[in-house]
Scaffold this motif. Structure first.
Motif, mmCIF file in Angstrom:
data_model
loop_
_atom_site.group_PDB
_atom_site.id
_atom_site.type_symbol
_atom_site.label_atom_id
_atom_site.label_comp_id
_atom_site.label_asym_id
_atom_site.label_seq_id
_atom_site.Cartn_x
_atom_site.Cartn_y
_atom_site.Cartn_z
ATOM 1 N N UNK A 462 0.723 -1.229 -0.008
ATOM 2 C CA UNK A 462 0.054 0.027 -0.061
ATOM 3 C C UNK A 462 0.843 1.514 -0.027
ATOM 4 N N UNK A 463 0.475 2.246 -0.851
ATOM 5 C CA UNK A 463 1.243 3.481 -0.869
ATOM 6 C C UNK A 463 0.127 4.516 -1.221
ATOM 7 N N UNK A 464 0.252 5.487 -0.239
ATOM 8 C CA UNK A 464 -0.941 6.337 -0.297
ATOM 9 C C UNK A 464 -2.140 5.752 -0.481
ATOM 10 N N UNK A 465 -3.064 6.276 -1.704
ATOM 11 C CA UNK A 465 -4.136 5.559 -1.819
ATOM 12 C C UNK A 465 -4.420 4.552 -2.622
ATOM 13 N N UNK A 466 -2.882 3.959 -2.996
ATOM 14 C CA UNK A 466 -2.937 2.943 -3.994
ATOM 15 C C UNK A 466 -2.376 1.790 -3.387
ATOM 16 N N UNK A 467 -2.996 0.575 -4.014
ATOM 17 C CA UNK A 467 -2.479 -0.776 -3.265
ATOM 18 C C UNK A 467 -2.302 -1.823 -4.730
ATOM 19 N N UNK A 468 -1.299 -2.411 -4.583
ATOM 20 C CA UNK A 468 -0.825 -3.464 -5.427
ATOM 21 C C UNK A 468 -0.996 -4.847 -4.891
ATOM 22 N N UNK A 469 -1.694 -5.473 -5.456
ATOM 23 C CA UNK A 469 -1.535 -7.018 -5.095
ATOM 24 C C UNK A 469 -0.479 -7.735 -6.008
ATOM 25 N N UNK A 470 0.354 -8.302 -5.231
ATOM 26 C CA UNK A 470 1.557 -8.841 -5.757
ATOM 27 C C UNK A 470 1.176 -10.050 -6.795
ATOM 28 N N UNK A 474 6.856 -15.125 -11.224
ATOM 29 C CA UNK A 474 6.752 -15.520 -12.772
ATOM 30 C C UNK A 474 5.983 -14.728 -13.795
ATOM 31 N N UNK A 475 4.822 -13.885 -13.030
ATOM 32 C CA UNK A 475 3.795 -13.265 -13.628
ATOM 33 C C UNK A 475 4.441 -11.782 -13.970
ATOM 34 N N UNK A 476 4.104 -11.182 -15.262
ATOM 35 C CA UNK A 476 4.464 -9.881 -15.406
ATOM 36 C C UNK A 476 4.081 -8.789 -14.475
ATOM 37 N N UNK A 477 4.743 -7.755 -13.956
ATOM 38 C CA UNK A 477 4.172 -6.707 -12.985
ATOM 39 C C UNK A 477 3.024 -6.149 -13.503
ATOM 40 N N UNK A 478 2.747 -5.807 -14.686
ATOM 41 C CA UNK A 478 1.667 -5.135 -15.418
ATOM 42 C C UNK A 478 0.445 -6.281 -14.867
ATOM 43 N N UNK A 497 -4.142 0.673 -16.230
ATOM 44 C CA UNK A 497 -3.480 2.109 -16.391
ATOM 45 C C UNK A 497 -2.803 2.354 -15.194
ATOM 46 N N UNK A 498 -3.312 1.965 -13.960
ATOM 47 C CA UNK A 498 -2.681 1.991 -12.719
ATOM 48 C C UNK A 498 -1.410 1.253 -12.427
ATOM 49 N N UNK A 499 -1.585 -0.104 -12.800
ATOM 50 C CA UNK A 499 -0.286 -0.720 -12.984
ATOM 51 C C UNK A 499 0.787 -0.229 -13.770
ATOM 52 N N UNK A 500 0.422 0.146 -14.964
ATOM 53 C CA UNK A 500 1.640 0.527 -15.800
ATOM 54 C C UNK A 500 2.249 1.894 -15.557
ATOM 55 N N UNK A 501 1.538 2.847 -14.806
ATOM 56 C CA UNK A 501 2.275 3.971 -14.308
ATOM 57 C C UNK A 501 2.930 3.711 -12.969
ATOM 58 N N UNK A 502 2.103 2.716 -12.005
ATOM 59 C CA UNK A 502 2.706 2.767 -10.680
ATOM 60 C C UNK A 502 3.675 1.235 -10.417
ATOM 61 N N UNK A 503 3.797 0.563 -11.481
ATOM 62 C CA UNK A 503 4.399 -0.642 -11.249
ATOM 63 C C UNK A 503 5.695 -0.644 -10.731
ATOM 64 N N UNK A 504 6.620 0.342 -11.448
ATOM 65 C CA UNK A 504 7.857 0.445 -11.294
ATOM 66 C C UNK A 504 8.187 1.160 -9.838
ATOM 67 N N UNK A 505 7.303 1.871 -9.446
ATOM 68 C CA UNK A 505 7.410 2.526 -8.101
ATOM 69 C C UNK A 505 7.225 1.489 -7.004
#
Lengths: 552, 552
Positions: A462-470, A474-478, A497-505
C-alpha cells in the motif's frame, strides 16, 4: 526436539539481556528503519527533526502539568471485528448493533480511520508487541493445538521497554503468541498476566454447545457416532485453558479441573473473569506511584453459541457480543474516571483484524465497507476501527486519515512514555512514532505506506491511496492489480493504467524493503517443548504433550 | 395526440379543484391508507391517537414560542448519492471526500439512518411531491428526450398543500417530472420555479466534453465520423434546457440561445445559478410574513467531466462535486443563520437514490455499505443519507433507525405546517406522518414496511429487518430470496429458512397492498404535446417537437 538457535539469534539474545546495562551512548544510536521509511526520511528529515523538538516540548509540558508523571497507557485490542462495526454511529444502525460507549469514546478522542493491522490475530499482536513486522520475528499464525513454538525471548516487547522505563505492566486476556514458556506474557515483560494458552477456536468453537449450534459440523462426538475413525488424536484434546502468572514465575492453569469438559459456560466465565481482572488491575496499578501499562485483549466478540435472549436488534452470536464488549469497555472507562486516572491516560481501543466472515449471516457480523476479512490481504482483512483518547493531548472528536500500522503503537507508546532509549537498536523497527498525528492531528503522519503480509508471503503493498496486489511468481508486473482505495474500496476493479504507471514505483518500494531484510535477516521463532513453565498440568494435557513429543 | 382521460381521472381532477372549497366536514374525513398501514393501525391505533394529541400540543407550543408562526421548510434533495457518502465522518475518510458542513448539519439534527427512496430520480421525486407510491400517480422513470408525458394535474403536490395553507413556495433545480405544461413545478403549486426541462443525461452527459472524457463513447459527432448513420434523429437534439416561471405563468428558456451548442461550461453555470437562486429565494421568502417552503434539488454531484484541478483526495468527477455540494449546502445554512430563520425552519437534506455505479471508479463514488445503485431494488439503490434539523424540535446529534420512506416527507411536512386538512381524501396516501420520530426520537416510527417498485413492477417487500425479493412470475414463493438486512446488508445470502417462515407473511402483506390498489386504482399519467407552455422555444426545439409529433 530440535531447539535450533542461529548465531544471529544468539546475538539478539545478548542484546536483549544487554538492555539493563545499556549505556547512554548506545541509546543515542538511531533506530534501525526499513528502507521505505529512510526513503521518506531523506525527503522530510529536517522538517521532522524540527517538529520532534516541538513535540518533545509539548510532552514535557504535559508531564509538568501532571506532577512530573508520564501518562498511563491502556491498550484494548478486540478480536476479529471489521472496520465500521464499532464506534461509527450510522453503521451501528446498519448492523442493528449499538456501541454507545465506544461511540462516545471516539467522540472524546481521535478516530484513526486508516489503521492497518496484519490479517490475523497472532501477527497483529506480535506487531504491537515488538514494533516489527511479524515476519521479522518469525511469528506466523499460531495454530490451534500444540506447536512447541512462540514469540522468542530474542524479541523485545513494549512491556519490556516500558518496564525498563519504570512502568507497571499487566496483560489480561487473549495472548496467542505460542505455547512455550519464553513466549508467555510474564516472560515477555508483563508483571502480571492472566491469559488463555491458546485461543477461541479451542475455547469458543470446540465446545459441545458450538457443535450443537451447527458451527462445527461433526466435531463433537455427541453429534456423530465416530464409528469409523481410527486416529483418536486427530481431534485436539487435553489442551491447557486459562493460566495466570507473575513476572518470571510459573504459570498456573485456573479454568479447568482434571477430567472436566470445557463448555460454553466455561468460556463465558473466562470472559467475565478477564473483564473483572482488568478492573482489578486498573485499581491496583492506579494505586501505585509508577505509571502503568495495562493491556486488555478480550476474547469476545468471538463466540459461536446464540444467547438465550439476544440483546441486539441483530442478534447474531458475535454481533450480540459486540454490545457486551461495549458495556465492558464502558465499565473500564467509568472505573478510570472513578480512580481519577482518565486525564493522564492514553487509551487505545481497536480491533486486531477483520471479521471471521466465514460465519457471516449467523454471526451477525458483515463486511460492511471493505471486502474480505480475517486471513485476507484485502482491506477487509486489515482495516479496523481504531480510536485513541488522551484528554488534553488529543483533540476530542478529531479524525486522522493518515496511514497507521499496528506496529506503530509500539513506537508511539515508547515515545509518550519517554522510553525510546529502550527500543533495541540492533534490529529493524517498523513501527513509526505517530505521536505527531495524536498531538497535531490529521496530516501529520510519517508513513504513507504499508507492506501487507500473509505469514511470510508479501501479498500487497500500500502506498498512499494505491494498493498493489503482488502478482503470482513469474507473472509480469503489469498483471499485478493496482487499486485506488478511495475510488474502489472493495478492490474489485484493477485498472491496467494504474499498474502501468505505478508498477515500477511499487517494485522500487519492494526492493527497498527487501534490501533491509537482507541487511537485517529475520529473527527465528522460539522453539521448545509445549506447555513448559506450567506448574499444574492436568493429566490429559500431559498426555497430549507426550503424544506431540512422540513424533517430534 | 391521444389525450386520454379516464372517468376516475376526471373525478380526481374535480377533487383537486374542490380543495379550494373543502368543507371542515370533508377535511375531517380520514386519509385513505394502504392496507398495510391499516393493519398496523389496528394494532396501535389507540396508542397513536393518544400520542398525536401530545404531538399536537408540542407543535402548538412551538408555534407559540415562534410568535404564532408555523415553521419554514427547506428540502434539499441530492441526486444519485449512496448511503454513506455524505455526512458520515468515518466514511468521508474511506472515500477521500470531505463533507464537513453536512457532517456538522447532521450533528445539529437527526440522522434518519433507514430512509428509503425509490430506485430512481423521477419516482423518488414524485413520491416526495405527492406522498404516494409513484406507481399510483402513473409516474415511471421519465426518459431523456421528448415523451409528451409527466406528473398529471390530477395529482396534489406538497406545494399545493402548503400553498393552500398559506406558505410561500419555490422550487429550484432538478425537477424531472415530465415535458408537458401541467407537469411543470409552477403548475404544481410552486410560486416560483427555476428548473431544467429534462435532466443531467442531457445536461451533463450529452456534452462534447463528457464524450471526450470517455464517458459517452461515440455519441458526440466530433469523436467519430458517423458516415454510415441514416437516421439523423436517433441522437436526441434540440432539447429545451433550463426554464423559469412564476405560478400559472408561461415558462421561459434562459440557458441557451438559438443555434448555440450546450457544453460543460453551460452545465457548470446552470449549477451555479441554481445555487445563487436558492440563496436569493431564501432572502426573498424570509422577508415575507408567510412561512415558506423552499425546495432545492441540485444537479451536482452528477457530472461527467474531470475538473482541471480536483479538490478532494478522491478526485473522481462526481466525488469531487460532493465537496462542492457540501460548500453550497453550507452557504445555504449560513444564509439562514444570517437571515435569522434557522431556528424556525425544518431543513431536510437527503439523496434521491443510490449512486450511478455504472461509473464507479472514474466517478469516484462507490457502493460502500449496500449493494447496487440507481435503478436497482437492492438497498444500494434505495437507501440514502438523510438528515433533518429543526432546532428546539429535533434533538441535536440524534439518530433514528426507524424505516422512513421518501413519501413520508409529504405527510410530515403537511403535519408540521398544520396543513393536513389539505391532503386529499379521495386517493391513497402512502406517506406516513413521521413527526413522532422527529419530535420523540428513535423508536417512534409508524412504519415497519416498504414496498419497493421498479416502475410498475413490485420487486421487493421490506418488513422490519427482513426483505423479500419477489420471485419471478410462476416461481414458488420459497424461491423468493429473503434477507436479514442487519446480518446481510448486501443481500447476498438468501436463506431458505427465512423464506419458509416469512413467505406467507410477505404474501399477506402483498395482498393487503394489492387489495388497496383494487379499491383505489392507479391514476393516469398526464399526457400532452411536449414543450407546451414554453413561450420562447428555440427553432431547433420546435423542429424536435414536430419530429416527435410526426409519428405520434
Amino acid at each position: 526436539m530440535n531447539k535450533q538457535r542461529s548465531g544471529w539469534r544468539s546475538k539478539a539474545l545478548c542484546s536483549v539481556i544487554g538492555l539493563t546495562m545499556m549505556s547512554p551512548v548506545l541509546a543515542a544510536k538511531p533506530i534501525v528503519r526499513d528502507g521505505e521509511y529512510r526513503f521518506l526520511e531523506a525527503q522530510y528529515g529536517d522538517e521532522w527533526a524540527k517538529e520532534d523538538k516541538e513535540i518533545d516540548q509539548k510532552l514535557a509540558d504535559m508531564r509538568e502539568a501532571n506532577g512530573g508523571e508520564r501518562p498511563n497507557i491502556v491498550f484494548v485490542l478486540i478480536d476479529d471485528v471489521s472496520f465500521g462495526q464499532m464506534g461509527k454511529p450510522a453503521l451501528n444502525d446498519v448492523m442493528g448493533v449499538q456501541t454507545p460507549r465506544i461511540n462516545q469514546f471516539a467522540s472524546e478522542g481521535m478516530s484513526l480511520n486508516r489503521m492497518y493491522t496484519e490479517p490475523s490475530c497472532t501477527p497483529t499482536r506480535a506487531a504491537t508487541l515488538t514494533g516489527r513486522h511479524p515476519v521479522r520475528t518469525g511469528i506466523k499464525e499460531v495454530k490451534v493445538a500444540l506447536v512447541g513454538e512462540g514469540l522468542g525471548d530474542n524479541e523485545v516487547t513494549i512491556a519490556e521497554v516500558l518496564s525498563k522505563a519504570g512502568y507497571s505492566t499487566a496483560h489480561i486476556g487473549k495472548w496467542h503468541q505460542g505455547d512455550i514458556e519464553e513466549a508467555y506474557p510474564h516472560n515477555q515483560g508483563f508483571d502480571f498476566a492472566a491469559f488463555p494458552l491458546h485461543q477461541q477456536v479451542q475455547l469458543a468453537l470446540m465446545s459441545p454447545e458450538s457443535a450443537r449450534a451447527n458451527n462445527l459440523l461433526g466435531w463433537y462426538e455427541g453429534t456423530q457416532s465416530n464409528a469409523l475413525a481410527l486416529d483418536k488424536k486427530f481431534k485436539p484434546n487435553g489442551l491447557v485453558t486459562g493460566v495466570e502468572a507473575r513476572k518470571g514465575g510459573k504459570a498456573r492453569e485456573v479454568d479447568l479441573k482434571p477430567g472436566e469438559t470445557w463448555t460454553q459456560a466455561h468460556y463465558e466465565r473466562m470472559n467475565e473473569r478477564y473483564q473483572r481482572q482488568t478492573i482489578e488491575q486498573l485499581r491496583e496499578m492506579a494505586g501505585k506511584d509508577d505509571p502503568f501499562f495495562l493491556q486488555y485483549w478480550p476474547l469476545y466478540p468471538l463466540n459461536f453459541v446464540h444467547p438465550e435472549q439476544a440483546r441486539s436488534l441483530n442478534g447474531g452470536f458475535m454481533a450480540d457480543k459486540l454490545e457486551v464488549i461495549d458495556d465492558w469497555f464502558g465499565a473500564i472507562l467509568d472505573e478510570m474516571d472513578k480512580l481519577g486516572v482518565a486525564d493522564n491516560t492514553l487509551v487505545v481501543f481497536m480491533a486486531d483484524n477483520g471479521l471471521m466472515y466465514h460465519y457471516e449471516g449467523t454471526s451477525g457480523q458483515s463486511q460492511l465497507v471493505y471486502r474480505g476479512g480475517k486471513t485476507d490481504f484485502t482491506e477487509g482483512g486489515i482495516r479496523v476501527d481504531a480510536y485513541a483518547r488522551w484528554p488534553g493531548a488529543i483533540e476530542a472528536g478529531s479524525r486522522a486519515a493518515d496511514i497507521v500500522h499496528a506496529s506503530d503503537l509500539f513506537t508511539t507508546f515508547a515515545r509518550v512514555a519517554q522510553a525510546e532509549k529502550y527500543i533495541p537498536r540492533d534490529r529493524v523497527i517498523d513501527g513509526i512514532d505517530q505521536t505527531p498525528v495524536l498531538l497535531k492531528g490529521h496530516g501529520n503522519g510519517r508513513r504513507d505506506y504499508v507492506y501487507v503480509y500473509q505469514n511470510e508471503l508479501l501479498r500487497a503493498v500500500v502506498k498512499q491511496e494505491w494498493k498493489m496486489h503482488i502478482a503470482a511468481p513469474g507473472m509480469p508486473a503489469a498483471a499485478a492489480g493496482v487499486y485506488n482505495l478511495y475510488r474502489d474500496p472493495r478492490e474489485q476493479h484493477p485498472l491496467i493504467g494504474h499498474s502501468l504507471w505505478s508498477g515500477a514505483s511499487f517494485q522500487d518500494m519492494t526492493k527497498r524493503h527487501m534490501m533491509t531484510i537482507k541487511a537485517y535477516p529475520h529473527n527465528e521463532l522460539g522453539k521448545d517443548k509445549p506447555y513448559t513453565g506450567i506448574e499444574n498440568l492436568r493429566p490429559e494435557s500431559v498426555e497430549t504433550v507426550e503424544t506431540f513429543m512422540s513424533w517430534h
